[in-house]
Scaffold this active site. Structure first.
Site, PDB file in Angstrom:
ATOM      1  CE1 TYR A 262      -3.028  -3.002   0.538  1.00 48.82           C
ATOM      2  CE2 TYR A 262      -3.498  -2.265   2.758  1.00 48.82           C
ATOM      3  CZ  TYR A 262      -3.717  -3.150   1.730  1.00 48.82           C
ATOM      4  OH  TYR A 262      -4.610  -4.158   1.891  1.00 48.82           O
ATOM      5  CD  GLU A 335     -24.301  -1.049  19.161  1.00 56.38           C
ATOM      6  OE1 GLU A 335     -24.915  -1.405  18.150  1.00 56.38           O
ATOM      7  OE2 GLU A 335     -24.577  -1.407  20.318  1.00 56.38           O
TER       8      GLU A 335
END
Ligand SMILES: [Zn+2]
Ligand SMILES: [Zn+2]
Length: 355
Positions: A262, A335
């Site tokens: 990468y 969350e």
């Protein structure tokens, strides 16, 4: 996921570069094409937290939170589909596999399959959930954000023999020790001191018994850089230092680098400046400038095709027990941050689409 996108009236293309999925939402007004990317893959880790949404596959878990990336991008798609009459330009939703794979990864095959064309993407954004930033904190920077991770394998070929008679051998374990030590001189003595560089030998395999000098040794490691010029030099030095040290002791060697590693994740400065402003308008969150990190990310490949930004959303929350870092078996996401992530992606698409 594809059916959810279709239900929102979004054009869907599946099997892009393998298992990638692309959604295209056309706005009611003229404007730019904004790409929003979520990676989808999990890690070979057994989930160590008991949550209702825990992994159903033993030995596989979303320890890097890529499941939340999918959730946030679908959230953004729902918001944008609802407001599409006011949307200028188009939004391309890029659901990418195999980010954790390293090497070829998932972004490259998607790009080769035309993900950034038809229509051509003008700006691209990627969001990553981060266990090391506090909940509801966006973190980014202009310029280099994440490193190029170059894996290498060094095979040292010596000549084995009896442990009591090293003079009749070329001891690959002794030579390995000299190579490992000498490689650290690249950072401390051979490259500019102001440029970040990591050279780590992370595995060494050789030998079978206490009184046998083996024939060979295999070392594996990684080089991390934030600058393509330093990257090229560092790789060259890893090869030349290894060869020279081996030659000094009569050993032969082979130095191999992983193909297709990468690139540096490089945020466009101008786009980053505007992104800071846009994110700072999101109530209930804060946005900070972060230091670069030496981890790698194949979102870097999308950033080579269009200017854009990769940014983090923190999920560290002591009260909720969300304290483990990404890649830990105890990684648990707060969350409540997901809605902010979805809003941020939608807002970036709206603002950059109209730019
Ligand atoms: Zn990861
Ligand atoms: Zn990740």
């Amino acid at each position: 996921m594809a059916s959810k996108l279709k239900s929102l009236g979004i054009e869907v293309q599946t099997n892009v570069g393998g298992t990638g999925v692309i959604g295209l939402l056309k706005g009611g007004k003229k404007g730019k094409v904004v790409g929003l990317r979520a990676d989808m893959d999990a890690l070979p880790v057994t989930e160590g937290v008991d949550v209702p949404f825990k992994s159903k596959n033993v030995g596989v878990m979303h320890a890097c939170g890529h499941d939340t990336h999918v959730a946030m991008l679908l959230g953004a798609a729902m918001l944008l589909a609802k407001h599409k009459d006011n949307l200028a330009g188009s939004v391309k939703f890029l659901f990418q596999p195999a980010e954790e794979h390293g090497g070829r990864g998932g972004a490259k095959p998607m790009i080769e399959d035309g993900a950034m064309q038809n229509p051509k993407v003008d700006y691209v954004f990627g969001l990553h959930i981060a266990g090391d930033h506090p909940s509801r904190t966006f973190a980014l920077r202009g310029g280099a954000l994440m490193a190029a991770p170059d894996s290498f394998t060094i095979t040292i070929l010596g000549k084995g023999g009896h442990g009591s008679e090293p003079d009749k051998t070329i001891d690959p374990i002794f030579v390995s020790a000299q190579v490992i030590t000498a490689l650290q001189a690249i950072k401390s003595r051979m490259l500019e001191q102001t440029k970040p560089l990591v050279v780590s030998v992370c595995s060494i395999h050789s030998g079978s018994k206490d009184n046998i000098i083996p024939d060979d040794a295999v070392l594996q490691g990684t080089i991390r850089t934030l600058d393509e010029k330093i990257r090229t030099k560092a790789k060259k030095y890893v090869a030349s230092v290894t060869k020279s040290v081996c030659m000094a002791f009569g050993a032969k060697c082979k130095v191999e680098f992983m193909e297709d590693a990468y690139p540096v994740t490089y945020n466009n400065e101008k786009v980053a400046g505007k992104t800071f402003k846009i994110l700072r308008e999101i109530k209930g969150t804060r946005t900070i400038k972060t230091e670069p990190i030496m981890g790698g990310e194949d979102f870097s490949r999308f950033l080579q095709k269009a200017p854009g930004v990769f940014y983090f959303l923190g999920t560290y929350n002591k009260e909720k027990g969300c304290i483990a870092p990404n890649h830990s078996s105890k990684f648990k996401v707060d969350e409540d941050v997901l809605k902010y992530g979805a809003v941020s992606l939608a807002k970036l698409a709206m603002e950059f689409g109209a730019s």
